[in-house]
Design a protein around this motif. Structure first.
Motif, PDB file in Angstrom:
ATOM      1  N   MET A 245       0.715  -1.187  -0.154  1.00  0.00           N
ATOM      2  CA  MET A 245      -0.005  -0.115  -0.027  1.00  0.00           C
ATOM      3  C   MET A 245       0.836   1.334   0.064  1.00  0.00           C
ATOM      4  SD  MET A 245      -3.060  -0.979   2.809  1.00  0.00           S
ATOM      5  CE  MET A 245      -3.546   0.614   2.864  1.00  0.00           C
ATOM      6  N   ASP A 246       1.979   1.335   0.630  1.00  0.00           N
ATOM      7  CA  ASP A 246       2.802   2.411   0.644  1.00  0.00           C
ATOM      8  C   ASP A 246       3.527   2.788  -0.611  1.00  0.00           C
ATOM      9  OD1 ASP A 246       2.620   2.197   3.402  1.00  0.00           O
ATOM     10  OD2 ASP A 246       4.451   1.069   3.815  1.00  0.00           O
ATOM     11  N   SER A 247       3.579   1.931  -1.598  1.00  0.00           N
ATOM     12  CA  SER A 247       3.994   2.244  -2.925  1.00  0.00           C
ATOM     13  C   SER A 247       2.913   3.005  -3.761  1.00  0.00           C
ATOM     14  CB  SER A 247       4.505   0.865  -3.605  1.00  0.00           C
ATOM     15  OG  SER A 247       3.492   0.156  -3.804  1.00  0.00           O
TER      16      SER A 247
ATOM     17  N   PRO B 169       0.129   8.262  -1.531  1.00  0.00           N
ATOM     18  CA  PRO B 169       1.099   9.421  -0.929  1.00  0.00           C
ATOM     19  C   PRO B 169       0.928   9.332   0.410  1.00  0.00           C
ATOM     20  CG  PRO B 169      -0.500   9.855  -2.562  1.00  0.00           C
ATOM     21  CD  PRO B 169      -1.055   8.631  -2.498  1.00  0.00           C
ATOM     22  N   ASP B 170       2.172   9.955   0.759  1.00  0.00           N
ATOM     23  CA  ASP B 170       2.200   9.783   2.366  1.00  0.00           C
ATOM     24  C   ASP B 170       1.209  10.834   2.976  1.00  0.00           C
ATOM     25  OD1 ASP B 170       4.393   8.213   2.197  1.00  0.00           O
ATOM     26  OD2 ASP B 170       6.169   9.851   2.610  1.00  0.00           O
ATOM     27  N   GLU B 171       0.839  11.901   2.302  1.00  0.00           N
ATOM     28  CA  GLU B 171      -0.164  12.774   2.909  1.00  0.00           C
ATOM     29  C   GLU B 171      -1.463  11.979   2.915  1.00  0.00           C
ATOM     30  OE1 GLU B 171       1.829  13.357   0.403  1.00  0.00           O
ATOM     31  OE2 GLU B 171       3.061  15.025   1.228  1.00  0.00           O
ATOM     32  N   LEU B 172      -1.918  11.161   1.971  1.00  0.00           N
ATOM     33  CA  LEU B 172      -3.212  10.747   1.992  1.00  0.00           C
ATOM     34  C   LEU B 172      -3.149   9.384   3.053  1.00  0.00           C
ATOM     35  CD1 LEU B 172      -6.019  10.016   0.745  1.00  0.00           C
ATOM     36  CD2 LEU B 172      -5.041   8.739  -0.788  1.00  0.00           C
ATOM     37  N   LEU B 173      -1.812   8.835   3.283  1.00  0.00           N
ATOM     38  CA  LEU B 173      -1.723   7.613   4.208  1.00  0.00           C
ATOM     39  C   LEU B 173      -2.038   8.339   5.644  1.00  0.00           C
ATOM     40  CD1 LEU B 173      -1.275   4.649   4.797  1.00  0.00           C
ATOM     41  CD2 LEU B 173       1.008   5.168   4.723  1.00  0.00           C
ATOM     42  N   GLU B 174      -1.419   9.542   5.850  1.00  0.00           N
ATOM     43  CA  GLU B 174      -1.324  10.174   6.867  1.00  0.00           C
ATOM     44  C   GLU B 174      -2.790  10.499   7.283  1.00  0.00           C
ATOM     45  OE1 GLU B 174      -0.305  14.318   7.312  1.00  0.00           O
ATOM     46  OE2 GLU B 174       1.473  13.542   8.580  1.00  0.00           O
ATOM     47  N   ARG B 175      -3.512  10.770   6.457  1.00  0.00           N
ATOM     48  CA  ARG B 175      -4.912  11.259   6.592  1.00  0.00           C
ATOM     49  C   ARG B 175      -5.980  10.039   6.910  1.00  0.00           C
ATOM     50  NH1 ARG B 175      -7.327  16.029   6.555  1.00  0.00           N
ATOM     51  NH2 ARG B 175      -9.785  16.396   6.423  1.00  0.00           N
ATOM     52  N   ILE B 176      -5.674   9.089   6.389  1.00  0.00           N
ATOM     53  CA  ILE B 176      -6.317   7.662   6.520  1.00  0.00           C
ATOM     54  C   ILE B 176      -6.172   7.306   8.008  1.00  0.00           C
ATOM     55  CG2 ILE B 176      -6.542   5.314   6.006  1.00  0.00           C
ATOM     56  CD1 ILE B 176      -6.012   6.118   2.991  1.00  0.00           C
TER      57      ILE B 176
ATOM     58  N   LEU C 151      -8.604   6.860  12.295  1.00  0.00           N
ATOM     59  CA  LEU C 151      -9.088   5.855  13.069  1.00  0.00           C
ATOM     60  C   LEU C 151      -9.209   6.148  14.406  1.00  0.00           C
ATOM     61  CD1 LEU C 151      -6.048   3.401  11.829  1.00  0.00           C
ATOM     62  CD2 LEU C 151      -8.221   3.240  11.212  1.00  0.00           C
ATOM     63  N   PRO C 152      -9.938   5.276  15.020  1.00  0.00           N
ATOM     64  CA  PRO C 152     -10.178   5.635  16.500  1.00  0.00           C
ATOM     65  C   PRO C 152      -8.772   5.504  17.110  1.00  0.00           C
ATOM     66  CG  PRO C 152     -11.670   3.791  15.748  1.00  0.00           C
ATOM     67  CD  PRO C 152     -10.981   4.098  14.781  1.00  0.00           C
ATOM     68  N   ILE C 153      -8.687   6.297  18.457  1.00  0.00           N
ATOM     69  CA  ILE C 153      -7.400   6.310  18.860  1.00  0.00           C
ATOM     70  C   ILE C 153      -6.589   5.047  19.291  1.00  0.00           C
ATOM     71  CG2 ILE C 153      -7.998   6.289  21.686  1.00  0.00           C
ATOM     72  CD1 ILE C 153      -5.125   8.943  19.996  1.00  0.00           C
ATOM     73  N   ALA C 154      -7.161   3.819  19.754  1.00  0.00           N
ATOM     74  CA  ALA C 154      -6.703   2.474  19.964  1.00  0.00           C
ATOM     75  C   ALA C 154      -6.268   1.909  18.589  1.00  0.00           C
ATOM     76  CB  ALA C 154      -7.718   1.635  20.777  1.00  0.00           C
ATOM     77  N   SER C 155      -6.901   2.052  17.662  1.00  0.00           N
ATOM     78  CA  SER C 155      -6.716   1.644  16.252  1.00  0.00           C
ATOM     79  C   SER C 155      -5.340   2.077  15.868  1.00  0.00           C
ATOM     80  CB  SER C 155      -7.790   1.808  15.308  1.00  0.00           C
ATOM     81  OG  SER C 155      -8.820   1.077  15.911  1.00  0.00           O
ATOM     82  N   ILE C 156      -5.083   3.443  16.112  1.00  0.00           N
ATOM     83  CA  ILE C 156      -3.798   4.315  15.904  1.00  0.00           C
ATOM     84  C   ILE C 156      -2.733   3.587  16.382  1.00  0.00           C
ATOM     85  CG2 ILE C 156      -2.813   6.418  16.013  1.00  0.00           C
ATOM     86  CD1 ILE C 156      -5.352   7.769  15.652  1.00  0.00           C
ATOM     87  N   PHE C 157      -2.790   3.054  17.598  1.00  0.00           N
ATOM     88  CA  PHE C 157      -1.820   2.433  18.409  1.00  0.00           C
ATOM     89  C   PHE C 157      -1.498   1.355  17.680  1.00  0.00           C
ATOM     90  CE2 PHE C 157      -3.756   4.472  22.592  1.00  0.00           C
ATOM     91  CZ  PHE C 157      -3.360   5.594  22.031  1.00  0.00           C
ATOM     92  N   ARG C 158      -2.485   0.500  17.506  1.00  0.00           N
ATOM     93  CA  ARG C 158      -2.084  -0.872  16.814  1.00  0.00           C
ATOM     94  C   ARG C 158      -1.503  -0.515  15.263  1.00  0.00           C
ATOM     95  NH1 ARG C 158      -1.327  -6.257  17.356  1.00  0.00           N
ATOM     96  NH2 ARG C 158      -2.197  -7.357  15.615  1.00  0.00           N
ATOM     97  N   ALA C 159      -1.960   0.480  14.594  1.00  0.00           N
ATOM     98  CA  ALA C 159      -1.324   0.839  13.286  1.00  0.00           C
ATOM     99  C   ALA C 159      -0.044   0.842  13.378  1.00  0.00           C
ATOM    100  CB  ALA C 159      -2.417   1.637  12.469  1.00  0.00           C
ATOM    101  N   SER C 160       0.518   1.685  14.460  1.00  0.00           N
ATOM    102  CA  SER C 160       1.664   2.042  14.423  1.00  0.00           C
ATOM    103  C   SER C 160       2.831   1.018  14.526  1.00  0.00           C
ATOM    104  CB  SER C 160       2.045   2.916  15.559  1.00  0.00           C
ATOM    105  OG  SER C 160       1.983   2.262  17.029  1.00  0.00           O
ATOM    106  N   CYS C 161       2.246  -0.320  14.924  1.00  0.00           N
ATOM    107  CA  CYS C 161       2.986  -1.441  15.126  1.00  0.00           C
ATOM    108  C   CYS C 161       3.147  -2.344  13.643  1.00  0.00           C
ATOM    109  CB  CYS C 161       2.426  -2.448  16.320  1.00  0.00           C
ATOM    110  SG  CYS C 161       2.412  -1.752  17.870  1.00  0.00           S
ATOM    111  N   VAL C 162       2.514  -1.802  12.795  1.00  0.00           N
ATOM    112  CA  VAL C 162       2.332  -2.682  11.404  1.00  0.00           C
ATOM    113  C   VAL C 162       3.782  -2.617  10.840  1.00  0.00           C
ATOM    114  CG1 VAL C 162       1.392  -2.565   9.249  1.00  0.00           C
ATOM    115  CG2 VAL C 162      -0.232  -2.363  11.276  1.00  0.00           C
TER     116      VAL C 162
ATOM    117  N   LYS D  14       7.589   0.205   9.841  1.00  0.00           N
ATOM    118  CA  LYS D  14       8.381   1.192  10.348  1.00  0.00           C
ATOM    119  C   LYS D  14       7.774   2.370   9.644  1.00  0.00           C
ATOM    120  CE  LYS D  14      13.023   2.812   9.931  1.00  0.00           C
ATOM    121  NZ  LYS D  14      14.496   2.628   9.436  1.00  0.00           N
ATOM    122  N   LYS D  15       7.429   2.562   8.372  1.00  0.00           N
ATOM    123  CA  LYS D  15       6.831   3.668   7.763  1.00  0.00           C
ATOM    124  C   LYS D  15       5.810   4.366   8.877  1.00  0.00           C
ATOM    125  CE  LYS D  15       5.480   5.857   3.486  1.00  0.00           C
ATOM    126  NZ  LYS D  15       5.445   5.829   2.134  1.00  0.00           N
ATOM    127  N   TRP D  16       4.693   3.403   8.861  1.00  0.00           N
ATOM    128  CA  TRP D  16       3.600   3.945   9.594  1.00  0.00           C
ATOM    129  C   TRP D  16       3.967   4.067  11.256  1.00  0.00           C
ATOM    130  CZ3 TRP D  16      -1.532   0.409   8.696  1.00  0.00           C
ATOM    131  CH2 TRP D  16      -1.735   0.613   7.236  1.00  0.00           C
TER     132      TRP D  16
END
Length: 406
Positions: A42-44, A47-54, A58-69, A71-73
């Protein structure tokens, strides 16, 4: 600014504690017949700006989970820019932290969006008997022993600031704590209302108001006054630049009820005044009152006393203050009131945004009232169990925010 747990960043904490029970994230999607040559990141594509906005939606707890997916996230989510974007893109519903009633700084936080409880540790020095106030993602703690130790803390990022010792008596009989954050400047004010009985008269109480300004990092004693027939307590809140706090009758004057409300404009900073000129009557006979700021409106949740025995609770009401008049918003239906089981005359309640949380000290049951929908509903059952008859529970409401910086 320091992290209370030393060198461990907040993202490691979140992945370990808050990701439990959330669904697995799939970083890749399949194209073609499914072999490895058809796998596209998906990263390829995004764009970074769109990925950032997506990610920021997310709910705050899902953001925590996504950060572990990956290095880029992780880099996106832990950036200062991302924390500011999350504050602008989506409004997170307030969480409720429930203490287990022990001396350990642990408990569970309830997320009303995902209807889940998460294990959450507080700074090692905090216990359930500390004074607690919150505003816009920051939580202020004050110790109960001498009321001289204060910390401002973000429960999500685990960033903390220790404040200088406040002025006034170190051993007041009663103290009320409040904090108000300016979302535009990220500055904040903290107010402490201290009450100490006069040594010569039971009916006279020395009351002082102390204000902390995060911009100057200094305290100022804003007001000192002697009240006759009334004393301060442990309940206060700041709404739209005005400090409100409950006072309690001690006798020695004309009886006007057990409770009253005082308003004090903290921007004036007058050193002396006549607080009782700003006295506001409560809407009915109360067993207790809990004050909260909901979108800069003062809201009170109160235990309604019986007509012949005002110290015995018969129900719970919610009111909003319009100037000096109270408007009743709701009364708890009997089926919910009885659902708590044995309900004491005093209880825990706090809220922000559009949610009000109500909790009995004697059980971990948590009831939520939505001010917009005028709807009552139970929170999902808390994982903590009552281990013995006299075990007590309490808690506080806070906004889960990445951008709140103490």
């Amino acid at each position: 600014m320091v992290y209370m747990d030393g060198s461990t960043p907040w993202i490691s904490y979140c992945c370990y504690n808050l990701a439990v029970g959330l669904g697995e994230f799939n970083l890749y999607f399949e194209v073609g017949d499914g072999d490895n040559r058809g796998v596209v990141s998906m990263d390829s594509i995004l764009p970074d700006e769109l990925l950032e906005r997506i990610l920021s939606c997310l709910p705050i707890a899902s953001i925590f989970r996504a950060s572990c997916v990956c290095k880029k996230w992780h880099e996106i989510i832990t950036s200062k820019r991302f924390s500011l974007v999350t504050a602008q893109v989506i409004e997170q519903k307030p969480w409720y932290f429930m203490f287990t009633g022990t001396e350990e700084p642990v408990g569970y936080a309830y997320d009303p969006t995902l209807r889940k409880w998460y294990g959450l540790d507080l700074p090692c020095f905090v216990t359930s008997n500390w004074f607690i106030a919150s505003s816009s993602g920051l939580v202020c703690f004050m110790n109960n022993d001498n009321r001289s130790e204060l910390h401002v803390y973000n429960p999500i990022t685990k960033c903390c600031r220790t404040l200088v010792e406040p002025p006034g008596s170190k051993l007041p009989d009663y103290s009320a704590l409040a904090i108000s954050v300016d979302d535009a400047s990220q500055g904040y004010n903290i107010a402490i209302v201290k009450s100490k009985q006069d040594t010569e008269s039971f009916f006279q109480w020395n009351l002082s108001i102390h204000i902390y300004d995060s911009d100057t990092m200094m305290w100022m004693t804003s007001l000192t006054e002697v009240l006759t027939g009334w004393r301060g307590g442990n309940e206060s809140v700041i709404c739209d630049g005005v400090l409100y706090f409950l006072i309690y009758a001690t006798g020695g004057g004309v009886p006007v009820g057990r409770h009253g409300l005082i308003s004090y404009n903290i921007s004036r900073r007058s050193s002396r005044g006549f607080l009782l000129r700003n006295f506001i009557s409560v809407p009915c006979s109360l067993t207790c009152g809990r004050l909260m700021n909901l979108k800069e409106k003062l809201v009170m949740v109160g235990g309604i006393g019986k007509q012949d025995r005002s110290d015995i609770i018969k129900g719970i009401g919610i009111w909003v203050l319009n100037r000096t008049e109270w408007q009743e918003i709701a009364r708890m239906p009997q089926r919910f009131f009885q659902g708590f089981g044995e309900f004491d005359d005093v209880f825990a309640s706090s809220g922000t945004d559009d949610l009000v949380y109500i909790q009995s000290y004697g059980a971990p049951a948590l009831l939520i009232f939505d001010m917009n929908q005028k709807q009552w509903k139970w929170a999902l059952k808390c994982p903590v169990m009552k281990m013995f008859h006299l075990q007590l529970f309490t808690g506080y409401c806070f906004e889960p925010r990445l951008d709140a910086d103490p």
